[in-house]
Design a protein around this motif. Structure first.
Motif, short mmCIF file in Angstrom:
data_model
loop_
_atom_site.label_atom_id
_atom_site.label_comp_id
_atom_site.label_asym_id
_atom_site.label_seq_id
_atom_site.Cartn_x
_atom_site.Cartn_y
_atom_site.Cartn_z
N ILE A 1 10.79 7.69 2.95
CA ILE A 1 9.60 7.39 2.15
C ILE A 1 8.78 8.65 1.92
O ILE A 1 8.32 8.91 0.80
N ALA A 2 8.61 9.46 2.95
CA ALA A 2 7.87 10.71 2.77
C ALA A 2 8.52 11.58 1.70
O ALA A 2 7.85 12.16 0.84
N ARG A 3 9.85 11.65 1.74
CA ARG A 3 10.57 12.50 0.80
C ARG A 3 10.46 11.97 -0.63
O ARG A 3 10.32 12.73 -1.58
N MET A 4 10.56 10.66 -0.80
CA MET A 4 10.43 10.11 -2.15
C MET A 4 8.99 10.24 -2.64
O MET A 4 8.74 10.60 -3.79
N ALA A 5 8.05 9.95 -1.77
CA ALA A 5 6.64 9.93 -2.18
C ALA A 5 6.19 11.28 -2.72
O ALA A 5 5.45 11.37 -3.71
N VAL A 6 6.65 12.34 -2.07
CA VAL A 6 6.14 13.66 -2.41
C VAL A 6 6.68 14.15 -3.76
O VAL A 6 6.17 15.12 -4.32
N THR A 7 7.67 13.43 -4.30
CA THR A 7 8.18 13.79 -5.63
C THR A 7 7.45 13.06 -6.76
O THR A 7 7.81 13.20 -7.92
N CYS A 8 6.47 12.24 -6.39
CA CYS A 8 5.83 11.34 -7.36
C CYS A 8 4.48 11.85 -7.86
O CYS A 8 3.71 11.10 -8.47
N GLY A 9 4.18 13.12 -7.57
CA GLY A 9 2.91 13.64 -8.06
C GLY A 9 1.72 13.21 -7.22
O GLY A 9 0.64 12.97 -7.77
N VAL A 10 1.91 13.11 -5.93
CA VAL A 10 0.79 12.86 -5.01
C VAL A 10 0.73 14.00 -3.99
O VAL A 10 1.67 14.78 -3.88
N ALA B 1 9.09 16.19 4.01
CA ALA B 1 8.38 16.19 2.73
C ALA B 1 8.34 17.60 2.15
O ALA B 1 8.53 17.81 0.95
N TRP B 2 8.12 18.55 3.03
CA TRP B 2 8.03 19.94 2.60
C TRP B 2 9.39 20.44 2.10
O TRP B 2 9.49 21.12 1.07
N GLU B 3 10.46 20.08 2.79
CA GLU B 3 11.79 20.47 2.31
C GLU B 3 12.08 19.83 0.94
O GLU B 3 12.62 20.47 0.05
N GLU B 4 11.69 18.58 0.80
CA GLU B 4 11.93 17.88 -0.46
C GLU B 4 11.21 18.57 -1.61
O GLU B 4 11.76 18.70 -2.72
N ILE B 5 9.99 18.99 -1.38
CA ILE B 5 9.25 19.73 -2.42
C ILE B 5 10.07 20.92 -2.88
O ILE B 5 10.18 21.20 -4.08
N GLY B 6 10.68 21.61 -1.91
CA GLY B 6 11.47 22.79 -2.25
C GLY B 6 12.72 22.46 -3.05
O GLY B 6 13.26 23.33 -3.75
N GLN B 7 13.20 21.20 -2.96
CA GLN B 7 14.40 20.83 -3.71
C GLN B 7 14.07 20.46 -5.15
O GLN B 7 14.97 20.31 -5.98
N GLY B 8 12.79 20.26 -5.45
CA GLY B 8 12.34 20.18 -6.84
C GLY B 8 12.61 18.90 -7.60
O GLY B 8 12.46 18.87 -8.82
N ARG B 9 13.03 17.83 -6.92
CA ARG B 9 13.25 16.59 -7.67
C ARG B 9 11.92 15.98 -8.10
O ARG B 9 10.87 16.28 -7.57
N ARG B 10 12.03 15.07 -9.06
CA ARG B 10 10.85 14.43 -9.63
C ARG B 10 11.10 12.93 -9.60
O ARG B 10 12.16 12.47 -10.02
N ALA C 1 0.82 -1.21 0.00
CA ALA C 1 0.00 0.00 0.00
C ALA C 1 0.86 1.26 0.00
O ALA C 1 0.60 2.20 -0.76
N SER C 2 1.90 1.28 0.84
CA SER C 2 2.77 2.46 0.87
C SER C 2 3.39 2.72 -0.51
O SER C 2 3.58 3.87 -0.90
N ALA C 3 3.68 1.64 -1.21
CA ALA C 3 4.30 1.76 -2.53
C ALA C 3 3.30 2.19 -3.60
O ALA C 3 3.53 3.14 -4.35
N ILE C 4 2.19 1.50 -3.67
CA ILE C 4 1.15 1.81 -4.65
C ILE C 4 0.69 3.26 -4.50
O ILE C 4 0.35 3.94 -5.47
N ASN C 5 0.70 3.70 -3.28
CA ASN C 5 0.27 5.06 -2.97
C ASN C 5 1.08 6.12 -3.71
O ASN C 5 0.63 7.24 -3.89
N THR C 6 2.30 5.75 -4.12
CA THR C 6 3.16 6.74 -4.78
C THR C 6 3.10 6.67 -6.31
O THR C 6 3.85 7.38 -6.98
N LEU C 7 2.24 5.82 -6.83
CA LEU C 7 2.11 5.75 -8.29
C LEU C 7 1.22 6.91 -8.75
O LEU C 7 0.16 6.73 -9.33
N GLY C 8 1.71 8.11 -8.48
CA GLY C 8 0.92 9.32 -8.69
C GLY C 8 1.12 9.94 -10.06
O GLY C 8 1.59 9.29 -11.00
N ASP C 9 0.76 11.21 -10.16
CA ASP C 9 0.72 11.88 -11.46
C ASP C 9 2.03 11.75 -12.24
O ASP C 9 2.01 11.63 -13.46
N SER C 10 3.16 11.74 -11.53
CA SER C 10 4.41 11.69 -12.28
C SER C 10 5.09 10.32 -12.24
O SER C 10 6.09 10.11 -12.90
#
Lengths: 262, 262, 262, 262
Positions: free
Chosen positions: C78-87, C238-247, B94-103
């Protein structure tokens, strides 16, 4: 420090990804696309080898059987509510899959453990009956009330039980699978139902656990395979809910007020 | 108030569950088990009807192609780390699938939207070329930098592209699918690569989006189907990680210290 | 059937929500806003009553201590990676919180269970020492290798241990808390460190478990409170990661290839 | 390749973790424990500096206001169902938090964007009224039906609105905050309610968005802060549900059958 500890940290035998190369379990992906069915691909990815046709068909039967059990199931309801909250389909699926825990679908895993115990203990015996009785008694002593893979709130006889067991029985007859876990499951079912008026039928977790165990999947993968299966129903329900157009759907209509217990 | 608003609140055409009855899309589950493949079952659950054999094979080819892209993918890495933290396999998935987001995988959905636009705009034209150029220009005006379904950090030519496109081209030749979204995708790819030294190849999201769109799946289901596909790799990696026995695995070995930026 | 079974199904004493009424634990929300601190509100919601000032301060000290342990922690990564995935940020936080399982933060819960055992067994004794030795021996017999709340990969002496224990010791001196779980924890720590060269210090899960148990929170809430605490660090990263702009940030830079183990 | 790219990949200014060292935003954790409240710690972690007392109190008032809105809220219902499925409290919380999306709590983020637009456009004007009318008209042209932060299914006047706005008004009078976003929100509310019989009151997302924006938090953190707040109610409900002892709780009692729409 050189780089290899970092490379090793993420070392894997599942896939090899290099520029312009995608190898899955040692096979270039271009040799798999169009050449292998989805069920066989699942098997290959989890085990590193391909099933034969009969094995693949049995696996797919189990995957088909578990896809959905309607909105009464917490996972399905959660998917439907989640998707109305302004999150992506993948997020709604994740919230739902996340609840396929020890008592909601994860039971398949524990059922394989139960059956393994019966199979091991009955080795050399004429049949699994006495071993099943011993194992059930031992689990009860440990405080187990709900036997994983058996019993259902709705069904007196789960309609998915018989067709799954028929398939695995046929596979055992044809030596596609050994049949020992099937016999163990039937013996456990018989023990659990002794002297009861309300039956404790083998349920979907139990019947699919038999198949997964017969096919040689270790216990934890029974849960993993169930996730792959139920994800289909989760997606179908989330998608239908999107079409119904509700927004922030709660579990009951706004007109029904939860009883205040304070 | 009578009970029907509550019953209606959870109304569904996906399944009918009554005591001893499980009907999925109008068919008793016992008539599906062993009679329908897993790919066809996915199609049935999402659309309420069954595919023919060629359609099912094309769908399965797309599902096979997307299962894994290694631990560099955030979703795969997350599954592997999560499963070392003392949670269930379903939770790690679930934690993984959750990141299959827009990008990250969700791009298939946006790619179908893009291709739909090209197909619609090129209706009545000799070919999709001019429409593709117009649509790409319009999206660029709206600030789109990454075109969904095109471009890859690793691959100059994604090895999954050609076999998928060959299959859909053959299906179009045989009138299994119309072929319009395939032509649109090739036209967009050509526009995006004009005058570039580093190519922007159609990627897995793009090639599978072509298939899903050709088979008539609406755009959001491209994301949903990708989730079903990638879940296989997510499970395979989580399972391998369990076998490696780490505990609370972080993204880098303990000996490597993150740079302090404060 | 009348509606009450449905209303009862969602019955709750936590809140009463009617049109233009929001009551939380029996108090109108408008009497809480601006009148109660966030720490006290957490206490009130979980227990139905308000803490006094000293109790609230001790709870907040534990919540402050656990907010973050850097990107080596799987949840933070995980929070940092997830937030770069378009969620969404909430989705990234969910993927991370989801991994605060039995071995990653959930240990606080098991530590309370451990300390409860020592406290119960040492009732009427001069001190908790012998009980601690007995309980540790019993857990070792059951195969426990890692004692929840003790030991750390990084720290020989966790810098959060001493200030937390000083606060709870002062609270015990002033009869704000009984002090029995503190004494039990120190006794367990002493037993675990006997004859070892590499120390097994009480860690953040242990030190906060002492506080939660001293304040009367049942064991499972030690995990729940840790989630509230660590969520702050998860959000900050997560918020700091957003500011670093990775995708689609993976666990390692694209240039580092995972070792192929196949 | 040396190790620095890997260390940089996880570089952070949030925390510095070395053996026996935990520094959060530049301060050793031992200087924070017992010295800073939980609300101030949240502020510090997100922004790198500490609030003064009045700022911290205003932040805590907003966090207190949003903790719960009962089991009708999908997130609360999901937490309660999830925790009956054999998963950890952290997993149940994750499934719930995951649904605090664009339309369920995430609206605070969009509300800050809305208010920012009004504030920017009214710069140099006598008041925000004309700018609010213009911005609302522009958003309606873009197809916005629900204005984030305004309107509620239950409440004609959200009981959390007035006390929050009173606090922020007092803070503006005392120059703790500028007051411009408060004025913008009131102006938007007035525009939205013009000529309507059923009022569209500012809701909890709106009232807390005013506070977060007045305190200088960027829009996305309005969602993040709401997650921290609502997590408290999510935990309280999950915990109560555990005490009620249900197993695999669905959205409606087993006796109520979903209407079959097929």
């Amino acid at each position: 420090m050189n780089v290899s500890p970092v490379a090793d940290w993420w070392g894997t035998a599942v896939s090899r990804i290099e520029p312009d190369v995608v190898e899955l379990r040692g096979t270039p992906v271009e040799d798999l696309i169009g050449a292998i069915g989805f069920g066989s691909m699942i098997w290959l990815m989890l085990r590193g080898e391909r099933p034969d046709e009969r094995q693949a068909a049995l696996l797919e039967a189990a995957l088909v059987a578990g896809v959905d059990h309607g909105p009464h199931a917490p996972s399905i309801a959660i998917a439907r509510m989640a998707v109305t909250c302004g999150v992506g389909l993948n997020n709604a699926m994740a919230s739902a899959i996340n609840t396929l825990g020890d008592s909601h679908g994860g039971a398949g895993q524990d059922c394989v453990v139960l059956l393994d115990e019966v199979v091991t203990r009955s080795a050399g015996s004429a049949g699994p009956g006495p071993a099943a009785a011993d194992v059930v008694a031992a689990w009860r002593t440990r405080g187990i009330r709900y036997f994983p893979g058996f019993g259902h709130r709705f069904h007196t006889r789960d309609p998915r039980r018989d067709p799954l067991l028929r398939l695995v029985a046929a596979a055992a007859t044809d030596h596609v699978v050994p049949g020992d876990h099937l016999r163990a499951a039937l013996a456990v079912e018989e023990v659990l139902n002794r002297g009861r008026s309300r039956p404790v039928p083998m349920n979907i977790d139990g019947a699919t656990a038999v198949i997964y165990a017969e096919l040689g999947f270790p216990a934890p993968l029974a849960r993993g395979l169930f996730v792959l299966s139920r994800s289909v129903g989760i997606l179908a329900h989330a998608w239908e809910e999107i079409g119904q157009g509700r927004r922030n759907k709660g579990p009951i209509p706004p007109s029904v007020r939860p009883t205040y217990l304070g």
